[in-house]
Design a protein around this motif. Structure first.
Motif, PDB file in Angstrom:
ATOM      1  N   THR A 158       9.767   0.782   6.433  1.00  0.00           N
ATOM      2  CA  THR A 158       9.550   0.817   7.875  1.00  0.00           C
ATOM      3  C   THR A 158       8.639  -0.309   8.333  1.00  0.00           C
ATOM      4  OG1 THR A 158       8.643   2.132   9.700  1.00  0.00           O
ATOM      5  CG2 THR A 158       7.658   2.449   7.539  1.00  0.00           C
ATOM      6  N   ASP A 159       8.840  -0.745   9.574  1.00  0.00           N
ATOM      7  CA  ASP A 159       7.927  -1.695  10.196  1.00  0.00           C
ATOM      8  C   ASP A 159       6.889  -0.952  11.052  1.00  0.00           C
ATOM      9  OD1 ASP A 159       9.444  -0.811  12.302  1.00  0.00           O
ATOM     10  OD2 ASP A 159      10.269  -2.761  12.837  1.00  0.00           O
ATOM     11  N   LEU A 160       6.865   0.381  10.916  1.00  0.00           N
ATOM     12  CA  LEU A 160       5.930   1.279  11.611  1.00  0.00           C
ATOM     13  C   LEU A 160       6.252   1.428  13.102  1.00  0.00           C
ATOM     14  CD1 LEU A 160       2.527   0.322   9.945  1.00  0.00           C
ATOM     15  CD2 LEU A 160       4.111   2.149   9.332  1.00  0.00           C
ATOM     16  N   HIS A 185       5.392   0.387   4.192  1.00  0.00           N
ATOM     17  CA  HIS A 185       5.334  -0.780   5.072  1.00  0.00           C
ATOM     18  C   HIS A 185       4.682  -1.923   4.317  1.00  0.00           C
ATOM     19  CE1 HIS A 185       4.835  -3.317   8.562  1.00  0.00           C
ATOM     20  NE2 HIS A 185       3.535  -3.406   8.331  1.00  0.00           N
ATOM     21  N   ILE A 186       5.350  -3.070   4.320  1.00  0.00           N
ATOM     22  CA  ILE A 186       4.784  -4.266   3.696  1.00  0.00           C
ATOM     23  C   ILE A 186       4.148  -5.122   4.786  1.00  0.00           C
ATOM     24  CG2 ILE A 186       5.231  -6.256   2.232  1.00  0.00           C
ATOM     25  CD1 ILE A 186       5.746  -3.511   0.919  1.00  0.00           C
ATOM     26  N   SER A 187       2.862  -5.367   4.641  1.00  0.00           N
ATOM     27  CA  SER A 187       2.106  -6.113   5.643  1.00  0.00           C
ATOM     28  C   SER A 187       1.797  -7.516   5.110  1.00  0.00           C
ATOM     29  CB  SER A 187       0.798  -5.380   5.973  1.00  0.00           C
ATOM     30  OG  SER A 187      -0.004  -6.157   6.833  1.00  0.00           O
ATOM     31  N   GLU A 214       3.663  10.644   2.085  1.00  0.00           N
ATOM     32  CA  GLU A 214       2.742   9.554   1.779  1.00  0.00           C
ATOM     33  C   GLU A 214       3.026   8.391   2.719  1.00  0.00           C
ATOM     34  OE1 GLU A 214       2.062  10.043  -3.062  1.00  0.00           O
ATOM     35  OE2 GLU A 214       3.346   8.453  -2.261  1.00  0.00           O
ATOM     36  N   VAL A 215       1.990   7.670   3.063  1.00  0.00           N
ATOM     37  CA  VAL A 215       2.127   6.446   3.844  1.00  0.00           C
ATOM     38  C   VAL A 215       1.473   5.331   3.049  1.00  0.00           C
ATOM     39  CG1 VAL A 215       1.640   5.250   6.004  1.00  0.00           C
ATOM     40  CG2 VAL A 215       2.089   7.718   6.025  1.00  0.00           C
ATOM     41  N   LYS A 216       2.253   4.331   2.694  1.00  0.00           N
ATOM     42  CA  LYS A 216       1.741   3.223   1.911  1.00  0.00           C
ATOM     43  C   LYS A 216       1.903   1.927   2.702  1.00  0.00           C
ATOM     44  CE  LYS A 216       0.623   5.500  -1.814  1.00  0.00           C
ATOM     45  NZ  LYS A 216      -0.788   5.595  -2.256  1.00  0.00           N
ATOM     46  N   ILE A 217       0.787   1.304   3.024  1.00  0.00           N
ATOM     47  CA  ILE A 217       0.793  -0.005   3.678  1.00  0.00           C
ATOM     48  C   ILE A 217       0.256  -1.001   2.654  1.00  0.00           C
ATOM     49  CG2 ILE A 217      -0.054  -1.402   5.585  1.00  0.00           C
ATOM     50  CD1 ILE A 217      -0.396   1.183   7.190  1.00  0.00           C
ATOM     51  N   ILE A 218       1.132  -1.867   2.196  1.00  0.00           N
ATOM     52  CA  ILE A 218       0.807  -2.761   1.092  1.00  0.00           C
ATOM     53  C   ILE A 218       0.860  -4.207   1.563  1.00  0.00           C
ATOM     54  CG2 ILE A 218       1.550  -3.563  -1.189  1.00  0.00           C
ATOM     55  CD1 ILE A 218       2.722  -0.769  -1.631  1.00  0.00           C
ATOM     56  N   GLN A 219      -0.156  -4.963   1.209  1.00  0.00           N
ATOM     57  CA  GLN A 219      -0.183  -6.362   1.584  1.00  0.00           C
ATOM     58  C   GLN A 219       0.611  -7.188   0.579  1.00  0.00           C
ATOM     59  OE1 GLN A 219      -4.051  -8.175   1.835  1.00  0.00           O
ATOM     60  NE2 GLN A 219      -3.256 -10.156   2.549  1.00  0.00           N
ATOM     61  N   TYR A 230       7.269  -2.122  -5.413  1.00  0.00           N
ATOM     62  CA  TYR A 230       6.970  -0.699  -5.210  1.00  0.00           C
ATOM     63  C   TYR A 230       8.143   0.170  -5.654  1.00  0.00           C
ATOM     64  CZ  TYR A 230       4.917   3.460  -3.176  1.00  0.00           C
ATOM     65  OH  TYR A 230       4.367   4.714  -3.013  1.00  0.00           O
ATOM     66  N   ALA A 231       9.367  -0.236  -5.290  1.00  0.00           N
ATOM     67  CA  ALA A 231      10.551   0.559  -5.647  1.00  0.00           C
ATOM     68  C   ALA A 231      10.748   0.626  -7.155  1.00  0.00           C
ATOM     69  CB  ALA A 231      11.792  -0.012  -4.968  1.00  0.00           C
TER      70      ALA A 231
END
Length: 274
Positions: A158-160, A185-187, A214-219, A230-231
């Motif tokens: 997702t892009d949030l 979400h990849i930031s 879970e919500v994962k925001i990863i740089q 991640y996958a």
């Protein structure tokens, strides 16, 4: 009753998708439709057309025999699953499946991909690419060697933005499958914070009654590499991605995302319309 359609060419890749679809149908209490398409071309020469009709008739006879054998096998091993078969003729698989979907109230297409270079690499240039691009219902692309049940989790990329309509689709599916949901979400710029993760989790866990969210925001400067890493590490049962008006593959391989292989073959990809 939920209806799944599983196209087959009787290859090992198609068998993997069939096994995955059957396992999914068992969890969803769904019926499955196994279809085989015979490619048809028209000829202007009458004699050639007569000869081709004879060949098509024999091909249909063989396919119907093989479809019946598959159905009988599944009915013995999965007595509670309703199985239908159909041998169809058409020029393009996407159009043939599209017509079947509309005429039979199909909710999900489950189909296999080929090769070992990655799921997107397998899809591109194949029938699956065309089906995903043109399907009016979700498509689950199942890579070779995939088995259902090892990693009962759905990763939703997702892009949030516009999370509500996406979770309205994913949350019920996860509930039926008994799967947790990870919103990923990849930031690229790393501007998001842990507090945002907690706030998003708290809001949508409550709003959609999701017990395991879970919500994962990863740089990561590369969106594709971030999703890939991640996958591959977490191996979900389904990796869900939503299409957009500009087109799924336009978005996936736009200026910000290169045309490299994204997902290795052990990650099933579900493409859904947004």
């Amino acid at each position: 009753m939920i209806n799944l359609v599983i196209p087959t060419d009787f290859s090992p890749a198609a068998r993997t998708a069939l096994n995955y679809g059957v396992a999914l149908a068992s969890r969803l209490d769904a019926s499955i439709h196994i279809i085989h398409m015979i490619h048809v071309e028209s000829f202007t020469h009458a004699a050639a057309q007569v000869h081709m009709n004879m060949i098509l008739e024999k091909m249909a006879e063989n396919a119907q025999r093989d479809l019946k054998a598959l159905a009988d096998e599944l009915k013995k091993s999965h007595k509670d699953i309703k199985v239908k078969t159909a041998c169809l003729q058409g020029e393009f698989l996407s159009a043939t499946i599209g017509s079947y979907v509309k005429e039979n109230g199909i909710d999900l297409i489950v189909m296999g991909t080929r090769g070992a270079s990655g799921i997107i690499g397998n899809i591109l240039g194949s029938n699956a690419a065309d089906v995903i691009a043109k399907s009016s219902v979700p498509v689950l692309a199942v890579p070779p060697g995939t088995t259902y049940g090892k990693h009962p989790r759905i990763i939703l990329t997702t892009d949030l933005n516009n999370l509500e309509p996406k979770l309205r689709i994913i949350a019920p599916l996860a509930a039926v499958l008994g799967s947790g949901i990870t919103m990923l979400h990849i930031s690229p710029d790393g501007t998001h914070t842990e507090k945002e993760e907690k706030d998003i989790k708290a809001r949508y866990s409550s709003e959609f009654n999701i017990k395991d969210l879970e919500v994962k925001i990863i740089q990561n400067s590369s969106i594709e590499e971030g999703i890939l890493d991640y996958a591959l590490k977490h191996q979900p049962c389904i990796l869900a991605m939503f299409t957009h008006k500009s087109g799924f593959f336009d978005k996936l391989f736009g200026k910000s995302i290169t045309r490299k292989v994204v997902f290795h073959t052990e990650v099933p990809l579900m493409a859904l319309k947004h």
